[in-house]
Design a protein around this motif. Sequence first.
Motif, PDB file in Angstrom:
ATOM      1  N   TYR A 191     -14.520  32.211 -43.352  1.00  0.00           N
ATOM      2  CA  TYR A 191     -14.455  32.961 -44.803  1.00  0.00           C
ATOM      3  C   TYR A 191     -13.799  31.866 -45.930  1.00  0.00           C
ATOM      4  O   TYR A 191     -12.755  31.493 -45.460  1.00  0.00           O
ATOM      5  CB  TYR A 191     -13.902  34.154 -44.820  1.00  0.00           C
ATOM      6  CG  TYR A 191     -14.109  35.008 -46.128  1.00  0.00           C
ATOM      7  CD1 TYR A 191     -15.195  35.503 -46.462  1.00  0.00           C
ATOM      8  CD2 TYR A 191     -12.821  35.152 -46.929  1.00  0.00           C
ATOM      9  CE1 TYR A 191     -15.204  36.128 -47.665  1.00  0.00           C
ATOM     10  CE2 TYR A 191     -13.047  35.755 -48.254  1.00  0.00           C
ATOM     11  CZ  TYR A 191     -14.335  36.474 -48.606  1.00  0.00           C
ATOM     12  OH  TYR A 191     -14.553  37.070 -49.920  1.00  0.00           O
ATOM     13  N   GLU A 239     -10.055  30.860 -46.796  1.00  0.00           N
ATOM     14  CA  GLU A 239      -8.987  31.546 -45.716  1.00  0.00           C
ATOM     15  C   GLU A 239      -8.698  30.109 -44.921  1.00  0.00           C
ATOM     16  O   GLU A 239      -9.490  29.424 -44.785  1.00  0.00           O
ATOM     17  CB  GLU A 239      -9.580  32.486 -44.872  1.00  0.00           C
ATOM     18  CG  GLU A 239      -9.580  33.699 -45.198  1.00  0.00           C
ATOM     19  CD  GLU A 239     -10.231  34.825 -44.189  1.00  0.00           C
ATOM     20  OE1 GLU A 239      -9.927  36.106 -44.786  1.00  0.00           O
ATOM     21  OE2 GLU A 239     -10.855  34.722 -43.184  1.00  0.00           O
ATOM     22  N   PRO A 240      -7.534  30.207 -44.301  1.00  0.00           N
ATOM     23  CA  PRO A 240      -7.223  29.344 -43.347  1.00  0.00           C
ATOM     24  C   PRO A 240      -7.968  29.126 -42.052  1.00  0.00           C
ATOM     25  O   PRO A 240      -8.360  30.136 -41.753  1.00  0.00           O
ATOM     26  CB  PRO A 240      -5.555  29.313 -43.174  1.00  0.00           C
ATOM     27  CG  PRO A 240      -5.370  30.665 -43.300  1.00  0.00           C
ATOM     28  CD  PRO A 240      -6.326  31.256 -44.365  1.00  0.00           C
ATOM     29  N   GLY A 241      -7.986  27.998 -41.528  1.00  0.00           N
ATOM     30  CA  GLY A 241      -8.695  28.063 -40.241  1.00  0.00           C
ATOM     31  C   GLY A 241      -7.852  27.174 -39.200  1.00  0.00           C
ATOM     32  O   GLY A 241      -7.022  26.043 -39.480  1.00  0.00           O
ATOM     33  N   ASP A 242      -8.273  27.067 -37.942  1.00  0.00           N
ATOM     34  CA  ASP A 242      -7.440  26.374 -37.162  1.00  0.00           C
ATOM     35  C   ASP A 242      -8.344  25.877 -35.886  1.00  0.00           C
ATOM     36  O   ASP A 242      -8.012  25.483 -34.938  1.00  0.00           O
ATOM     37  CB  ASP A 242      -6.334  27.118 -36.364  1.00  0.00           C
ATOM     38  CG  ASP A 242      -6.808  28.329 -35.762  1.00  0.00           C
ATOM     39  OD1 ASP A 242      -7.914  28.670 -35.498  1.00  0.00           O
ATOM     40  OD2 ASP A 242      -5.810  29.245 -35.568  1.00  0.00           O
ATOM     41  N   SER A 276      -5.592  21.001 -42.481  1.00  0.00           N
ATOM     42  CA  SER A 276      -4.781  22.175 -42.787  1.00  0.00           C
ATOM     43  C   SER A 276      -5.030  22.720 -44.160  1.00  0.00           C
ATOM     44  O   SER A 276      -4.330  22.899 -45.210  1.00  0.00           O
ATOM     45  CB  SER A 276      -3.317  21.865 -42.535  1.00  0.00           C
ATOM     46  OG  SER A 276      -2.919  21.672 -41.402  1.00  0.00           O
ATOM     47  N   HIS A 309     -10.724  26.912 -45.973  1.00  0.00           N
ATOM     48  CA  HIS A 309     -12.161  26.606 -45.786  1.00  0.00           C
ATOM     49  C   HIS A 309     -12.891  26.511 -47.309  1.00  0.00           C
ATOM     50  O   HIS A 309     -12.587  27.268 -48.092  1.00  0.00           O
ATOM     51  CB  HIS A 309     -12.827  27.486 -45.015  1.00  0.00           C
ATOM     52  CG  HIS A 309     -12.479  27.679 -43.607  1.00  0.00           C
ATOM     53  ND1 HIS A 309     -12.731  26.849 -42.816  1.00  0.00           N
ATOM     54  CD2 HIS A 309     -11.809  28.938 -42.698  1.00  0.00           C
ATOM     55  CE1 HIS A 309     -12.239  27.183 -41.512  1.00  0.00           C
ATOM     56  NE2 HIS A 309     -11.797  28.379 -41.568  1.00  0.00           N
TER      57      HIS A 309
END
Lengths: 400, 291
Positions: A30, A33-36, A76, A79
């Motif tokens: 989304y 939003e952060p992602g890893d 970091s 998205h």
Amino acid sequence: MFFALAEGTLRALARRLRRVTVAAGELILYQGEPGDSIFFIEQGRCRVVIEKPPSVVTVAVLTGGDFFGDTACLLSRPHQASVYAQSDCTLLALDRQSLVSVLGRDRGLLDELRKVAEQRFSSYADTTVQATWGMLLQEATVIGVYSPKGGTGGTSIALNLVGSLARRYPGQVLLLDLDFPYAHAALLAGLVPTSCLARLGGVPAEAFEEVLLSAILLHSSGPMILAGALRPEEADDVTPELLTRAIGVLRKTFRYIVVDLGVTINDPALALLDLTQHMVLVTSPELSAVKGAADAVDILLRLGTPHDRLSVILNNRTLRPAVHRTAVERMLKRPVDIEVGFDGPRADQAALKAEILSISNPHSEITRAAEALAELIERYHGKLAATGANGGPAIGHEPR
Amino acid sequence: MITAPARAAAVIEHARVSVGRSMVRRRLRAVADGRATAIEIDLHRGPVDVVGELAHLTARLADGSPPLARLQAAFDQTGASDAAIDGLASRLAAHRIRSARSVGALKAERAVAWVAPLLSADQAEVREAAARALGRIRGVRSADALVRAIERRGATRTLIVELARAAPDLYLEAALFGRRRAGVIPAVAAAAGLRRRQTAVGPLLALLASGSRKERVVACRALGWIGARRAVPVLIRAIADREWKVRLSAAKSLAALHAPARGAALEALLADRNPRVQKAGRQALRRLAME
């Protein structure tokens, strides 16, 4: 991105991969939003969209072997775009901890990957800006009309679609005729072109817009037509570069550009596919036409046309069709969006009178179909889509 | 009665600890920023809680980021990391707790295999410290260990919270569809809610449509925590569920969502046959009126 890694490192990374299956239409990432995790597409198609309410613009369609999520995972950063599964997908996920654990001892490798991710981030940002600026500046929506077999009425549908849209937006709808080698949309509308797109290849940049716009013909009832070529041998002069340049100018001038692509998939047609927001596939209920349409659907989907941006029109050219609609749908493996009833000799008569049926005859079957198609396109790309007032899906969203 | 000399000694001691803490912080920051490469601090000796300071600093550093990598390398050099991993197998519970805190603070992914067994320890404090360490380390291995612990011993608040921290993208969403023992899915759904990712909305809606009573209760709450506006129509339908806990959960979630159409739906709860649901409806309407 990983080509520089040693085989041992790649194997170690492969052991850490996690297989994830996602159903068609589901959200994978989304925007904001952060992602890893980095996701590699093992199977299926994913759609990358930029959501800037009220608009949602598809900026890329990814298939097997492609990957996404690298900027959030490595840099970091949130998205840049949302990713939806366009079909049932199998993804391989590599989370940041695994990546760092395998590559962490060699800081150089991680830094190298970050550099690549940074480059992808920048180029992607450029692409997304290009893709969204048209939407944000309310530039034209480009609609491609393609019929895989001659004589199925593709030009007639394109012309009448332009008529229906022009009734809503007079002077803001253009038909670009690329049905080579014998482009005759202008003829059907009773117009006589004296210039065409093919002759503008050598025009200097500063005069291009003026010369291009002066080649457009205006039909007395509102639609506008630009011929691609006047003679068969001129068709080769319409190059992908010229077409892209012309569409860039025309998008600023019109609300809708309908392009009659004819029957061949050549380089200009492929270039145009990248520029279209909606594809209309016209077929007639004949075995060879439906077979061609089934192949075309497959090609268009593989080229990245989203399912909901492809509309199929079944044009009944005879009173008793040889192939029934259900059989057509079975062969195409998708529903027919609009069926055009047999209209007798009305289309030919309208051409002789230099009329466009969707403007002159509201009772015609072609008019009804053109109206339904215009409505469908408006729902996805018009003002209604932007406000969501019609209860239809917002632009770019997968139907759920 | 505290005498004046004793008070003065306490003040001096307090000042000494403060100065020591400040020094530790400076040294850790110097290493993280790359101004120093070596660190001569014992993680567990002295009056200053070095692990706490380290945890405070690393909490704000992204996994794999250069500052975190410098700190990890510095502690590797001193042997503190290896000592912490060795300590995880100690017989003394206090030692294991301290070691778990240390590997958690250092986000030492290689220690996951040694921390995971501590989730089955007899002492609750050890289990808690291990869960927190895995939550800090994060990643798929930590998440797997936490899910296995939930399967074995049942869900606890700490395990769910740390699972929400540890799980990588799409881990919980995929786990919601996987085959799990009874009781695991509600815990995973709760973790997905705490994680607050829009990607979990679809799987949670599916769970709400077809899950067991407990799963539906948790799915309702999780959708509220995420703030999933597209779940509002489904939550409004859940208000009429035959299970009072589902109705209660839906009311609480609707109260948390800023949706214009929910007022009328919540009013129906005032006449609910269950007093707790009535109360939740009243509270939700009060919250709506205050907005």
